[in-house]
Design a protein around this motif. Structure first.
Motif, mmCIF file in Angstrom:
data_model
loop_
_atom_site.group_PDB
_atom_site.id
_atom_site.type_symbol
_atom_site.label_atom_id
_atom_site.label_comp_id
_atom_site.label_asym_id
_atom_site.label_seq_id
_atom_site.Cartn_x
_atom_site.Cartn_y
_atom_site.Cartn_z
ATOM 1 N N PRO A 81 0.799 -1.234 0.000
ATOM 2 C CA PRO A 81 0.000 0.000 0.000
ATOM 3 C C PRO A 81 0.831 1.282 0.000
ATOM 4 O O PRO A 81 0.292 2.363 -0.180
ATOM 5 C CB PRO A 81 -0.809 -0.120 1.295
ATOM 6 N N LYS A 82 2.160 1.181 0.227
ATOM 7 C CA LYS A 82 3.002 2.379 0.310
ATOM 8 C C LYS A 82 4.211 2.256 -0.636
ATOM 9 O O LYS A 82 5.354 2.160 -0.193
ATOM 10 C CB LYS A 82 3.465 2.586 1.750
ATOM 11 N N PRO A 83 3.975 2.270 -1.940
ATOM 12 C CA PRO A 83 5.076 2.073 -2.893
ATOM 13 C C PRO A 83 6.120 3.182 -2.879
ATOM 14 O O PRO A 83 7.285 2.951 -3.187
ATOM 15 C CB PRO A 83 4.365 1.996 -4.244
ATOM 16 N N MET A 118 13.429 3.835 -7.857
ATOM 17 C CA MET A 118 12.579 5.024 -7.903
ATOM 18 C C MET A 118 11.528 4.912 -8.993
ATOM 19 O O MET A 118 10.355 5.262 -8.792
ATOM 20 C CB MET A 118 13.445 6.266 -8.128
ATOM 21 N N PHE A 119 11.927 4.398 -10.150
ATOM 22 C CA PHE A 119 11.002 4.348 -11.274
ATOM 23 C C PHE A 119 9.884 3.341 -11.061
ATOM 24 O O PHE A 119 8.707 3.645 -11.284
ATOM 25 C CB PHE A 119 11.764 4.011 -12.562
ATOM 26 N N VAL A 120 10.229 2.129 -10.634
ATOM 27 C CA VAL A 120 9.207 1.099 -10.440
ATOM 28 C C VAL A 120 8.239 1.502 -9.338
ATOM 29 O O VAL A 120 7.026 1.287 -9.443
ATOM 30 C CB VAL A 120 9.865 -0.263 -10.137
ATOM 31 N N SER A 121 8.756 2.101 -8.260
ATOM 32 C CA SER A 121 7.869 2.539 -7.183
ATOM 33 C C SER A 121 6.939 3.651 -7.655
ATOM 34 O O SER A 121 5.761 3.695 -7.298
ATOM 35 C CB SER A 121 8.695 3.021 -5.979
ATOM 36 N N HIS A 123 1.474 5.273 -9.433
ATOM 37 C CA HIS A 123 0.543 5.744 -10.460
ATOM 38 C C HIS A 123 -0.585 4.735 -10.679
ATOM 39 O O HIS A 123 -1.745 5.117 -10.837
ATOM 40 C CB HIS A 123 1.282 5.970 -11.778
ATOM 41 N N ALA A 124 -0.234 3.464 -10.698
ATOM 42 C CA ALA A 124 -1.251 2.429 -10.889
ATOM 43 C C ALA A 124 -2.226 2.398 -9.714
ATOM 44 O O ALA A 124 -3.423 2.153 -9.889
ATOM 45 C CB ALA A 124 -0.586 1.071 -11.059
ATOM 46 N N LYS A 125 -1.713 2.659 -8.517
ATOM 47 C CA LYS A 125 -2.552 2.604 -7.321
ATOM 48 C C LYS A 125 -3.568 3.741 -7.289
ATOM 49 O O LYS A 125 -4.733 3.538 -6.928
ATOM 50 C CB LYS A 125 -1.668 2.673 -6.068
ATOM 51 N N ILE A 126 -3.149 4.949 -7.669
ATOM 52 C CA ILE A 126 -4.012 6.117 -7.485
ATOM 53 C C ILE A 126 -4.887 6.422 -8.694
ATOM 54 O O ILE A 126 -5.823 7.223 -8.593
ATOM 55 C CB ILE A 126 -3.175 7.373 -7.140
ATOM 56 N N SER A 127 -4.605 5.819 -9.855
ATOM 57 C CA SER A 127 -5.379 6.145 -11.059
ATOM 58 C C SER A 127 -6.840 5.756 -10.883
ATOM 59 O O SER A 127 -7.152 4.630 -10.484
ATOM 60 C CB SER A 127 -4.791 5.427 -12.276
ATOM 61 N N ASP A 128 -7.714 6.687 -11.202
ATOM 62 C CA ASP A 128 -9.153 6.446 -11.125
ATOM 63 C C ASP A 128 -9.541 5.427 -12.193
ATOM 64 O O ASP A 128 -9.368 5.680 -13.396
ATOM 65 C CB ASP A 128 -9.889 7.766 -11.360
ATOM 66 N N PRO A 129 -10.066 4.239 -11.801
ATOM 67 C CA PRO A 129 -10.410 3.208 -12.796
ATOM 68 C C PRO A 129 -11.405 3.685 -13.848
ATOM 69 O O PRO A 129 -11.419 3.169 -14.964
ATOM 70 C CB PRO A 129 -11.017 2.093 -11.936
ATOM 71 N N MET A 170 -3.524 7.566 -16.042
ATOM 72 C CA MET A 170 -2.180 7.032 -15.956
ATOM 73 C C MET A 170 -1.236 7.739 -16.928
ATOM 74 O O MET A 170 -0.099 8.077 -16.586
ATOM 75 C CB MET A 170 -2.199 5.527 -16.245
ATOM 76 N N THR A 171 -1.685 7.989 -18.134
ATOM 77 C CA THR A 171 -0.846 8.639 -19.125
ATOM 78 C C THR A 171 -0.496 10.059 -18.700
ATOM 79 O O THR A 171 0.626 10.526 -18.920
ATOM 80 C CB THR A 171 -1.539 8.653 -20.494
#
Length: 539
Positions: A363-365, A422-425, A430-436, A443-444
């Motif tokens: 939950p904390k990337p 840094m990049f993968v985290s 970004h994947a976690k917070i993006s509104d589905p 994401m873009t």
């Protein structure tokens, strides 16, 4: 001294299918080649039993071998202009081009970071009778071929090498390569979209693999292989029995060859490859709706706060990332030697994302992002030491002791660990917070902000370094603080001697700025990482 090129992050989202985040080049730089990778993100709860059965179907890749080969080849073609653009700064350094001119040329790496601006147009405007993706792919690849052919006839003149002398026409060479990368970025949008309908549903996950491997191979061909074959020293040492003054290829002949390849292969794709209809095309959402979505996302307080962070987080790395490789070439190290350092890094760059993703899946990337940042900042000082050491231990022109090469290779390997952490985290965040509800657009946008956060500091670092450098005229009148004064010194029989290299000043200042940024903003980063997901939704 990073071996990095343009960052190109594309998110493809389809209901009930795997969502892929395709990332090309973890950072932005102009010095060395950097290999790409892909990260796969599955949306929980969106795989039906039929999907799972289909995913594990015994048919596997049956019927898609040709499509995967085609996709791989299209991505290889895409990587060629990127690799060539990455090699130009090295060629210009050997031509004694100023760092301000290098800063101007660095704008050619921006198109992959700002393609969000025209991506909705590529997705929405097309001729259905010609094919949704071929409408853009075919003319774009023909234009790339035209640019390469025209450039092959004029590149020696533009780089000032036509008659063994002359000046680099930095404005024209920048405009041409900028447009070339705009076309490559547009081709990337079209190929990414076509991959989703070209492959069978069970094999859509292979699209990001084709992207990663294909662009890596294309970049390698356009950068590492080109610099090696263009070098007379490399060819005479490893490929020839009798030495010659030139390499096996020139930039002009390389461009001409690939221009013909673009024309030929595009014609074959146009004639023989049929494009299937896109069943997931959204006929209701137009271009205006897509841009309205972007505006709504940008207005969110959490996104505004995160944008301020991600646009400034990489200032501390800018001198090391954009200048070190060029400074090593300036000190006498051969450009093809630096390019070849990318080869042993390939296995590391493949394995690292897989390892790091295990620590960013929680939950904390962004905790991983913050832990890696101090190490990467300290590497900036190590790179400055390596540049200084290279000027002290050079044995003969272009030859350095083995331990220096080993030190460069080890420091770069360590740098990759920090960079990828840094990049993968960041990608996981970004994947976690993006509104589905608007996942692809969201994401873009975040990835675009991250890309710009790496591009603008690199450009500024290149622009400022000459202003921080102190030179005197040895054996002649005046100073060498400007191009005019340097030419006056040389014409009077003197030589410009560097008293204080602005690279060292800039490296130190960037690290100091990075440390202050870390102490000031780390608390806010952790706060954003722990915000409820509702804070990131548009409604």
């Amino acid at each position: 001294m990073t071996i990095e090129n343009q960052q190109n992050m594309t998110t493809q989202r389809k209901p009930g299918a795997r969502h892929t985040v395709e990332a090309t080049d973890a950072e932005s730089s102009q010095s060395f080649p950097h290999m790409m990778f892909s990260t796969h993100i599955d949306q929980p709860g969106q795989h039906s039993e039929d999907d799972k059965h289909e995913k594990h179907s015994k048919d596997g890749l049956k019927g898609d071998y040709g499509n995967i080969s085609l996709l791989m080849f299209l991505y290889i073609l895409q990587g060629i202009p990127l690799g060539l653009a990455g090699s130009i700064p090295m060629l210009m350094t050997s031509r004694n081009v100023s760092y301000k001119d290098q800063a101007v040329f660095s704008f050619v790496f921006w198109p992959f970071s700002i393609k969000l601006l025209w991506a909705p147009l590529v997705d929405s405007l097309y001729f259905s009778w010609f094919g949704r993706r071929k409408t853009w792919l075919v003319p774009i690849q023909y234009l790339i071929g035209v640019f390469m052919l025209v450039l092959s006839w004029n590149v020696d003149k533009l780089l000032g090498t036509e008659n063994g002398g002359g000046h680099v026409n930095i404005v024209y060479i920048t405009v041409i390569f900028f447009m070339l990368n705009v076309l490559a970025a547009t081709q990337d949008i079209a190929v990414d979209g076509w991959a989703l309908t070209m492959l069978a549903r069970r094999n859509v996950g292979w699209a990001s693999t084709c992207n990663s491997v294909g662009q890596t191979a294309g970049y390698f061909l356009g950068n590492v292989l080109f610099l090696a074959l263009e070098s007379a020293d490399f060819c005479n040492k490893y490929l020839r029995s009798e030495p010659k003054e030139t390499g096996l290829v020139t930039l002009a002949s390389f461009l001409y060859f690939w221009g013909i390849v673009f024309f030929t292969t595009t014609t074959l794709v146009w004639i023989f490859k049929h494009e299937s209809d896109d069943p997931d095309a959204d006929g209701e959402q137009g271009i205006i709706d897509t841009y309205k979505q972007l505006i709504r996302v940008i207005q969110l307080p959490a996104v505004i706060s995160y944008a301020a962070i991600i646009l400034t987080a990489k200032v501390g790395f800018s001198a090391a990332d954009s200048l070190t490789g060029l400074k090593l070439i300036e000190s006498g190290m051969q450009k093809q030697t630096l390019a070849l350092f990318a080869i042993p890094m390939i296995p590391i760059q493949i394995v690292l994302p897989l390892i790091i993703s295990k620590f960013t899946a929680g939950p904390k990337p962004m905790d991983v992002f913050l832990r890696a940042m101090p190490f990467r900042l300290m590497l900036g000082l190590l790179y400055a030491f390596i540049v200084w050491l290279s000027s002290q231990v050079q044995e003969t022109k272009g030859n350095f002791p083995t331990y220096l090469y080993a030190l460069i290779l080890c420091s770069y390997a360590i740098h990759q660990v920090a960079l990828y952490s840094m990049f993968v985290s960041q990608m996981a965040f970004h994947a976690k917070i993006s509104d589905p509800a608007i996942g692809g657009t969201y994401m873009t946008l975040l990835n675009t902000l991250a890309n710009l956060g790496g591009n603008w500091p690199a450009t500024v670092a290149l622009w400022l370094v000459e202003g921080l450098t102190w030179k005197s005229c040895n054996g002649g009148p005046g100073q060498c603080s400007s191009t005019a004064e340097s030419e006056a010194c040389t014409s009077a029989g003197g030589t410009c001697q560097t008293e204080i290299d602005g690279y060292y000043i800039e490296s130190f200042l960037c690290v100091v700025i990075g440390i202050f940024w870390y102490l000031w903003r780390q608390k806010r980063v952790r706060q954003l990482d722990r915000l409820p997901l509702d804070a990131w939704k548009c409604s």
